[in-house]
Design a protein around this motif. Structure first.
Motif, mmCIF file in Angstrom:
data_model
loop_
_atom_site.group_PDB
_atom_site.id
_atom_site.type_symbol
_atom_site.label_atom_id
_atom_site.label_comp_id
_atom_site.label_asym_id
_atom_site.label_seq_id
_atom_site.Cartn_x
_atom_site.Cartn_y
_atom_site.Cartn_z
ATOM 1 N N ALA A 1 0.861 -1.186 0.000
ATOM 2 C CA ALA A 1 0.000 0.000 0.000
ATOM 3 C C ALA A 1 0.900 1.240 0.000
ATOM 4 C CB ALA A 1 -0.903 -0.001 1.224
ATOM 5 N N CYS A 2 0.307 2.372 -0.290
ATOM 6 C CA CYS A 2 1.047 3.643 -0.268
ATOM 7 C C CYS A 2 1.009 4.245 1.143
ATOM 8 C CB CYS A 2 0.434 4.628 -1.264
ATOM 9 S SG CYS A 2 0.622 4.110 -2.988
ATOM 10 N N ARG A 3 2.084 4.891 1.519
ATOM 11 C CA ARG A 3 2.142 5.534 2.820
ATOM 12 C C ARG A 3 3.034 6.777 2.733
ATOM 13 N NH1 ARG A 3 6.986 4.903 5.252
ATOM 14 N NH2 ARG A 3 8.345 3.168 4.601
ATOM 15 N N SER A 4 2.926 7.624 3.777
ATOM 16 C CA SER A 4 3.767 8.823 3.870
ATOM 17 C C SER A 4 5.079 8.487 4.562
ATOM 18 C CB SER A 4 3.039 9.918 4.656
ATOM 19 O OG SER A 4 1.831 10.278 4.041
ATOM 20 N N CYS A 5 6.107 9.314 4.332
ATOM 21 C CA CYS A 5 7.389 9.138 5.028
ATOM 22 C C CYS A 5 7.206 9.477 6.507
ATOM 23 C CB CYS A 5 8.457 10.044 4.419
ATOM 24 S SG CYS A 5 8.960 9.562 2.752
ATOM 25 N N ILE A 6 7.817 8.668 7.345
ATOM 26 C CA ILE A 6 7.685 8.866 8.782
ATOM 27 C C ILE A 6 8.594 10.016 9.234
ATOM 28 C CG2 ILE A 6 7.099 6.448 9.155
ATOM 29 C CD1 ILE A 6 9.968 6.004 10.105
ATOM 30 N N ALA A 7 8.403 10.457 10.494
ATOM 31 C CA ALA A 7 9.228 11.522 11.055
ATOM 32 C C ALA A 7 10.697 11.106 11.050
ATOM 33 C CB ALA A 7 8.774 11.848 12.478
ATOM 34 N N GLY A 8 11.555 12.038 10.733
ATOM 35 C CA GLY A 8 12.989 11.771 10.689
ATOM 36 C C GLY A 8 13.460 11.359 9.315
ATOM 37 N N THR A 9 12.526 11.271 8.346
ATOM 38 C CA THR A 9 12.887 10.919 6.975
ATOM 39 C C THR A 9 12.252 11.934 6.032
ATOM 40 O OG1 THR A 9 10.982 9.472 6.668
ATOM 41 C CG2 THR A 9 12.996 8.483 7.587
ATOM 42 N N GLN A 10 12.685 11.847 4.774
ATOM 43 C CA GLN A 10 12.098 12.704 3.759
ATOM 44 C C GLN A 10 11.947 11.924 2.453
ATOM 45 O OE1 GLN A 10 14.623 16.038 2.778
ATOM 46 N NE2 GLN A 10 16.433 14.772 2.412
ATOM 47 N N ARG A 11 11.020 12.339 1.639
ATOM 48 C CA ARG A 11 10.753 11.690 0.349
ATOM 49 C C ARG A 11 11.823 12.100 -0.655
ATOM 50 N NH1 ARG A 11 8.016 13.011 -4.369
ATOM 51 N NH2 ARG A 11 6.773 11.340 -5.326
ATOM 52 N N VAL A 12 12.448 11.067 -1.285
ATOM 53 C CA VAL A 12 13.509 11.297 -2.267
ATOM 54 C C VAL A 12 13.171 10.544 -3.544
ATOM 55 C CG1 VAL A 12 15.949 11.018 -2.814
ATOM 56 C CG2 VAL A 12 15.262 11.609 -0.469
ATOM 57 N N GLU A 13 13.218 11.253 -4.624
ATOM 58 C CA GLU A 13 12.919 10.643 -5.934
ATOM 59 C C GLU A 13 14.213 10.466 -6.699
ATOM 60 O OE1 GLU A 13 10.162 11.353 -9.920
ATOM 61 O OE2 GLU A 13 9.972 12.683 -8.180
ATOM 62 N N ALA A 14 14.495 9.198 -7.088
ATOM 63 C CA ALA A 14 15.722 8.885 -7.818
ATOM 64 C C ALA A 14 15.594 9.299 -9.283
ATOM 65 C CB ALA A 14 16.041 7.409 -7.688
ATOM 66 N N SER A 15 16.697 9.186 -10.011
ATOM 67 C CA SER A 15 16.713 9.583 -11.423
ATOM 68 C C SER A 15 15.880 8.656 -12.297
ATOM 69 C CB SER A 15 18.157 9.611 -11.934
ATOM 70 O OG SER A 15 18.777 8.336 -11.760
ATOM 71 N N ASP A 16 15.695 7.412 -11.832
ATOM 72 C CA ASP A 16 14.896 6.481 -12.619
ATOM 73 C C ASP A 16 13.412 6.578 -12.293
ATOM 74 O OD1 ASP A 16 14.859 5.458 -10.109
ATOM 75 O OD2 ASP A 16 15.697 3.493 -10.630
ATOM 76 N N GLY A 17 13.062 7.556 -11.417
ATOM 77 C CA GLY A 17 11.657 7.757 -11.101
ATOM 78 C C GLY A 17 11.176 7.050 -9.869
ATOM 79 N N THR A 18 12.003 6.195 -9.269
ATOM 80 C CA THR A 18 11.570 5.513 -8.042
ATOM 81 C C THR A 18 11.632 6.490 -6.863
ATOM 82 O OG1 THR A 18 13.851 4.770 -7.611
ATOM 83 C CG2 THR A 18 12.423 3.298 -8.860
ATOM 84 N N VAL A 19 10.708 6.263 -5.934
ATOM 85 C CA VAL A 19 10.587 7.158 -4.769
ATOM 86 C C VAL A 19 10.849 6.354 -3.503
ATOM 87 C CG1 VAL A 19 9.074 8.705 -3.489
ATOM 88 C CG2 VAL A 19 8.929 8.609 -5.990
ATOM 89 N N SER A 20 11.587 6.970 -2.557
ATOM 90 C CA SER A 20 11.891 6.293 -1.286
ATOM 91 C C SER A 20 11.964 7.327 -0.167
ATOM 92 C CB SER A 20 13.214 5.539 -1.385
ATOM 93 O OG SER A 20 14.287 6.449 -1.637
ATOM 94 N N CYS A 21 11.942 6.805 1.057
ATOM 95 C CA CYS A 21 12.109 7.658 2.245
ATOM 96 C C CYS A 21 13.523 7.467 2.781
ATOM 97 C CB CYS A 21 11.092 7.309 3.319
ATOM 98 S SG CYS A 21 9.379 7.673 2.870
#
Length: 393
Positions: free
Chosen positions: A9-29
């Motif tokens: 499922a989709c979720r938001s980044c937790i406290a202490g992290t931030q959303r980062v989008e890589a060059s290939d389009g993938t997103v991570s915290c």
């Protein structure tokens, strides 16, 4: 939001992290770096503000420095120490006191710097020129009576050959005399002659007082004698006024300052006789000598009276007692103002930036306090006891 494969499922980044989008389009915290924090909900990591730090990664908050502190480092900028503040601190060691305070005793406590101190922040401080503080109590600031004697800088600093055992660089080392411009010079030959020469002048003065009291016959005095006596009285009055002016907190211009200072001997200030060339006197010894000098004048006058009556009048003391009464009264009236000035000297205090006061004529003595082992209470008792002298005379 990001897709969580574990939760499917989709979720938001937790406290202490931030959303980062890589060059290939993938997103991570990804965790925030040290010196940053985030509250989650896709917030970006933010640098810790001034006065806060964070040593860990992935933090949801920053730790606050102690009260009165900011984050920065001391650096020399254009010849002066300056606190350069910055955000994003990663260590508690970056916490520093704000400008106008210092943490000289503890890294966790800031103390305010007052008049006479230069405190750019952090643990750095220095004493400004014209002020002085003891090395053990660097924030206890005294204003120097002789500004040139206090160069400032490190606490306890005085110009060359000034004694560090007295407050505010108030005296020279034994064997040296003050030149009045913040310097101490080695005593020369004439300095050692000043005291015996003054003693001879005092003896001549007392003999003159006694002679006038014995020989005066107002009804038979010539006009020239009366005018001479009036002229001498006016000169003595002027000199007494100059001795009182020396007690005022006024920066007299040259050469008046030298004249006024030299007249302080009339208020029985023996230090003007360069006593430091013979030995360094403690404040209590200096003041007790000053008080007993007043009594010594009357004792010497008694000795003169005894010798004159024994030699010239065959010991008829009772018959010639009027000589003693007249000469004592003349001496007291002549030196009334200087005598009173000397006796109340311990009561004339001037305040310093640290809230303490010191005796004007004895800058190393703290008024109404036992701070710095002050002997003020003893001097006051001596003063009050000596005030019975006018009534006795």
């Amino acid at each position: 939001q990001i897709y969580d494969s574990d939760l499917k499922a989709c979720r938001s980044c937790i406290a202490g992290t931030q959303r980062v989008e890589a060059s290939d389009g993938t997103v991570s915290c990804e965790k925030c770096e040290a010196g940053e924090y985030s509250l989650g909900q896709n917030d970006s990591c933010t640098s810790c503000p001034l006065g806060y730090f964070q040593a860990e990664t992935g933090a949801s908050h920053c730790n606050a420095c102690a009260d009165g502190m900011t984050t920065g480092q001391l650096q020399m900028v254009r010849g002066s120490m300056t606190l350069l503040e910055f955000t994003g601190s990663t260590s508690s060691t970056d916490c520093a006191c704000i400008e106008g305070s210092t943490s000289y005793q503890s890294n966790d406590t800031c103390e305010s710097c007052g008049e006479g101190m230069s405190c750019p922040g952090g643990s750095y401080y220095k004493v400004e020129a014209g002020y002085w503080s003891p090395a053990l109590h660097p924030l206890s600031i005294f204003e120097c009576a002789d500004e040139e004697a206090c160069p400032g800088g490190e606490p306890g600093s005085c110009t060359a050959m000034h004694s560090n055992d007295t407050l505010a660089c108030s005296s020279c080392e034994s064997g040296y005399r003050s030149t009045g411009n913040g310097r101490c010079e080695s005593c020369a030959g004439l300095d050692f002659l000043l005291m015996p020469a003054t003693a001879l002048l005092v003896l001549a003065f007392l003999a003159g007082i006694y002679f006038l009291a014995v020989t005066q016959r107002r009804a038979k005095q010539a006009r020239s004698s009366v005018l001479a006596a009036l002229a001498i009285g006016q000169v003595l009055t002027m000199l007494q006024q100059l001795s009182v002016m020396d007690a005022m907190l006024v920066a007299w211009p040259t050469p008046l300052s030298g004249l006024v200072s030299s007249m302080s001997v009339l208020s029985f200030d023996i230090e003007v006789l360069q006593t430091n060339c013979f030995m360094g006197l403690a404040a209590t010894v200096s003041y007790s000598t000053r008080v007993f000098s007043v009594l010594a004048l009357f004792c010497i006058l008694i000795v003169i009276h005894v010798l004159v009556v024994l030699v010239r009048y065959q010991g008829r003391f009772w018959e010639k007692r009027s000589f003693m009464y007249g000469s004592s009264g003349t001496l007291f009236i002549t030196l009334l103002v200087p005598i009173l000035t000397a006796l109340v000297a311990p009561l004339r205090c001037e305040e310093h930036p640290n809230g303490l006061s010191t005796v004007q004529g004895y800058p190393s003595v703290v008024c109404w306090s036992d701070a710095f082992d002050s002997p003020h209470s003893g001097m006051v008792v001596m003063s009050l006891c000596s005030c019975v002298l006018p009534a006795a005379v």
